[in-house]
Design a protein around this motif. Sequence first.
Motif, mmCIF file in Angstrom:
data_model
loop_
_atom_site.group_PDB
_atom_site.id
_atom_site.type_symbol
_atom_site.label_atom_id
_atom_site.label_comp_id
_atom_site.label_asym_id
_atom_site.label_seq_id
_atom_site.Cartn_x
_atom_site.Cartn_y
_atom_site.Cartn_z
ATOM 1 N N SER A 100 0.826 -1.210 0.000
ATOM 2 C CA SER A 100 0.000 0.000 0.000
ATOM 3 C C SER A 100 0.861 1.260 0.000
ATOM 4 O O SER A 100 0.619 2.190 -0.767
ATOM 5 C CB SER A 100 -0.918 0.011 1.225
ATOM 6 O OG SER A 100 -1.829 -1.062 1.163
ATOM 7 N N GLU A 144 -5.776 3.421 -0.960
ATOM 8 C CA GLU A 144 -5.933 3.807 -2.355
ATOM 9 C C GLU A 144 -4.542 3.848 -2.989
ATOM 10 O O GLU A 144 -3.538 3.986 -2.294
ATOM 11 C CB GLU A 144 -6.536 5.217 -2.429
ATOM 12 C CG GLU A 144 -7.931 5.313 -1.835
ATOM 13 C CD GLU A 144 -8.394 6.758 -1.714
ATOM 14 O OE1 GLU A 144 -9.532 7.029 -2.093
ATOM 15 O OE2 GLU A 144 -7.609 7.605 -1.239
ATOM 16 N N CYS A 145 -4.490 3.731 -4.309
ATOM 17 C CA CYS A 145 -3.231 3.952 -5.024
ATOM 18 C C CYS A 145 -3.197 5.415 -5.464
ATOM 19 O O CYS A 145 -4.068 6.195 -5.092
ATOM 20 C CB CYS A 145 -3.135 3.007 -6.224
ATOM 21 S SG CYS A 145 -4.398 3.348 -7.481
ATOM 22 N N GLY A 149 -10.772 4.205 -5.228
ATOM 23 C CA GLY A 149 -11.115 3.024 -4.442
ATOM 24 C C GLY A 149 -9.882 2.434 -3.768
ATOM 25 O O GLY A 149 -8.746 2.688 -4.172
ATOM 26 N N ILE A 150 -10.135 1.659 -2.738
ATOM 27 C CA ILE A 150 -9.058 1.052 -1.953
ATOM 28 C C ILE A 150 -8.754 -0.325 -2.524
ATOM 29 O O ILE A 150 -9.643 -1.174 -2.625
ATOM 30 C CB ILE A 150 -9.487 0.966 -0.474
ATOM 31 C CG1 ILE A 150 -9.607 2.382 0.095
ATOM 32 C CG2 ILE A 150 -8.526 0.108 0.340
ATOM 33 C CD1 ILE A 150 -10.350 2.464 1.404
ATOM 34 N N HIS A 151 -7.490 -0.551 -2.908
ATOM 35 C CA HIS A 151 -7.090 -1.850 -3.458
ATOM 36 C C HIS A 151 -7.027 -2.898 -2.356
ATOM 37 O O HIS A 151 -6.381 -2.679 -1.334
ATOM 38 C CB HIS A 151 -5.700 -1.743 -4.103
ATOM 39 C CG HIS A 151 -5.729 -1.134 -5.473
ATOM 40 N ND1 HIS A 151 -6.022 -1.870 -6.596
ATOM 41 C CD2 HIS A 151 -5.518 0.137 -5.892
ATOM 42 C CE1 HIS A 151 -5.968 -1.077 -7.666
ATOM 43 N NE2 HIS A 151 -5.670 0.153 -7.268
ATOM 44 N N ASP A 172 -14.378 -4.137 -9.736
ATOM 45 C CA ASP A 172 -13.328 -5.021 -10.259
ATOM 46 C C ASP A 172 -12.945 -4.671 -11.696
ATOM 47 O O ASP A 172 -12.337 -5.478 -12.396
ATOM 48 C CB ASP A 172 -13.704 -6.505 -10.084
ATOM 49 C CG ASP A 172 -14.833 -6.926 -11.005
ATOM 50 O OD1 ASP A 172 -15.451 -6.027 -11.635
ATOM 51 O OD2 ASP A 172 -15.091 -8.147 -11.102
ATOM 52 N N CYS A 227 -7.764 -0.899 -12.987
ATOM 53 C CA CYS A 227 -7.312 0.382 -12.451
ATOM 54 C C CYS A 227 -6.121 0.857 -13.288
ATOM 55 O O CYS A 227 -5.281 0.036 -13.699
ATOM 56 C CB CYS A 227 -6.923 0.229 -10.978
ATOM 57 S SG CYS A 227 -6.425 1.775 -10.196
ATOM 58 N N ARG A 243 -11.114 -3.383 -5.936
ATOM 59 C CA ARG A 243 -11.118 -2.227 -5.038
ATOM 60 C C ARG A 243 -12.485 -2.123 -4.358
ATOM 61 O O ARG A 243 -13.485 -2.585 -4.887
ATOM 62 C CB ARG A 243 -10.866 -0.943 -5.838
ATOM 63 C CG ARG A 243 -9.425 -0.794 -6.315
ATOM 64 C CD ARG A 243 -9.350 0.192 -7.466
ATOM 65 N NE ARG A 243 -10.003 -0.366 -8.640
ATOM 66 C CZ ARG A 243 -10.723 0.330 -9.512
ATOM 67 N NH1 ARG A 243 -10.908 1.621 -9.355
ATOM 68 N NH2 ARG A 243 -11.274 -0.262 -10.549
ATOM 69 N N SER A 278 -15.099 0.788 -2.502
ATOM 70 C CA SER A 278 -15.321 2.226 -2.403
ATOM 71 C C SER A 278 -15.217 2.637 -0.939
ATOM 72 O O SER A 278 -15.186 1.797 -0.046
ATOM 73 C CB SER A 278 -16.686 2.590 -2.964
ATOM 74 O OG SER A 278 -17.688 1.993 -2.177
#
Lengths: 432, 142
Positions: free
Chosen positions: A117, A247-248, A253-255, A307, A310, A318, A320
């Motif tokens: 991350s 998030e990237c 969204g959070i991976h 999905d 990204c 990811r 939300s």
Amino acid sequence: MFWNPKIECMPKEDLKALQYRQLKQLVNNLYSFNQFYHDRMRAQNVHPDDITCLEDISKLPFMYKQDLRDNYPTNMFTVPNKEIVRYHVSSGTTGKPTLVGYTRNDLDYWTEALARSLTSIGIGPEDTLQVSYGYGLFTGGLGLHYGAEKVGATVLPTGVGGTERQIELIQDLGVTAIACTPSYLIHLGDTARKMGVDIQRDTKLRKAILGAEPWSESMRQHIESSMGVKAYDIYGTSEQAGPMFTECEERKGIHIAGDIMYVEIIDPETGESLGPGQKGEMVVTMLKKEAMPMIRYRIRDLTTLMDDDCECGRTSPRISRITGRTDDMLIIRGINVFPSQIEYTLLQIPEVGDQYMIHVSREGALDNMVIQVEIKPEAFSDKVEDMVRLRARIESDLKKYLNIAVTVELKAPGELPRFEGKAKRVIDTRMI
Amino acid sequence: MMVGNIITQLSIFVNNEPGRLASIASTLRECGVNMKAFNLAESTEFGILRAIVDDPEAAYDCLRNRGIIVRKTDVIGVVIQDTPGSLFAAANVFGEAGINIEYGYAYTGRSISTFFIRVDDPARAVEALDAAGIRLVTEEEI
């Protein structure tokens, strides 16, 4: 930049195959060695042989927070104590806390997740990361600490509080990133302004990893425009290990690292699976967890699964931003508080009646909780001093139990609202 | 000990919200309570109304039945002469006897002025004041 490109960019089909192998092994292992989950599977009439593809996970029984409480402290553990290398504890709802045990491998996957991350948001050996999450029983501090060390960043373990000193250290040590709750960062920004420090002009702080409490896109914009830092959302609870997924750089969204955690989204009422883009309750399965099972755990957070591909190149799905809870948990200054904990504490105090109200608001950047309680007639004194002392004692009992400071207001019997049917004792006016 | 010198005060819990005192006052009226003297102590979210009334027992029952938090508290009433130094004379007795004054409030009636005092040990206070020749008011006199 990737920490573990082989896994992070693995083709989706390969990832599914890997997840199936991990699930199969996990279920076999728990069925053989974990009494709790063995019984749970038997009760639902499921055998490890029934799992023949990844989608078969829906045949497995759910786990609930209540299971952790019922098995407190260590009845749910799969491994003997000599293999446990750490505990974290979060406050419970009815007297019993939630205990999480970690094997060496459990700590390793947690740290690995954070290394991925942090790398995904460009934090590495050149950075100095100030960890302003609480250290100790709470997972935030130690989690980020080891993750940041893993990527070679310099860690400044300040913990929470002493804000003016934290600002001085940010300046003196050239801190480039901070991990804390969003409300603490806003408080830190306000304090810096009062000290005449302009974060953008006078410091090197450019990135903030924010989580452990609900926040919003409007808070992100406020933080970024007022402090000149880029803010990233982080997710993870102690049941999963601790905060781990962010998030990237794309911030869409959070991976969720698929080899570590498998996410399902379900309808909280019916338990039915929901597809990508549909909002529902997240159900998590920790594929690498050893010390205790975490299979189809009802985490009670509401989100949607994404999905699609990204831009960053990671193939992991990811989630939300968490948009709410399916239960009544409140997050106050980063600490989980259940109204039932408050009720339980108040019931132990003989001077307090059985009606109470909880008011939550945000004053400036900080959450404020006021608990109104009705006192019993016999607890009343004609001396203000006695009443003030009673109020202080209730506040101190609540603080001891909830781990956060609250303000108590004493009310006469009959002053607080009565409810027919479901009581609505929480009034939360925070605009998040 | 002269029981007649111990006076019953009603102490009433009042939430510190607009209209609360008016509501209590209205209940006092409904109960036909005549207040001789009163004092209001306040904290941030609540207040305590202390009142000397003409029939404390009846008023207490009536208020209680209407769900008001009320308590009977023993106080003493020191008669204050209309001359300089009379408060000192009484206060000095408490000081010498080591009696702690919790709070007090003054009342000027048609014929006498009284300082109502809540002390930690009213019986001992009455003895000490009596010995010093300081007059205490009785319920009938108020």
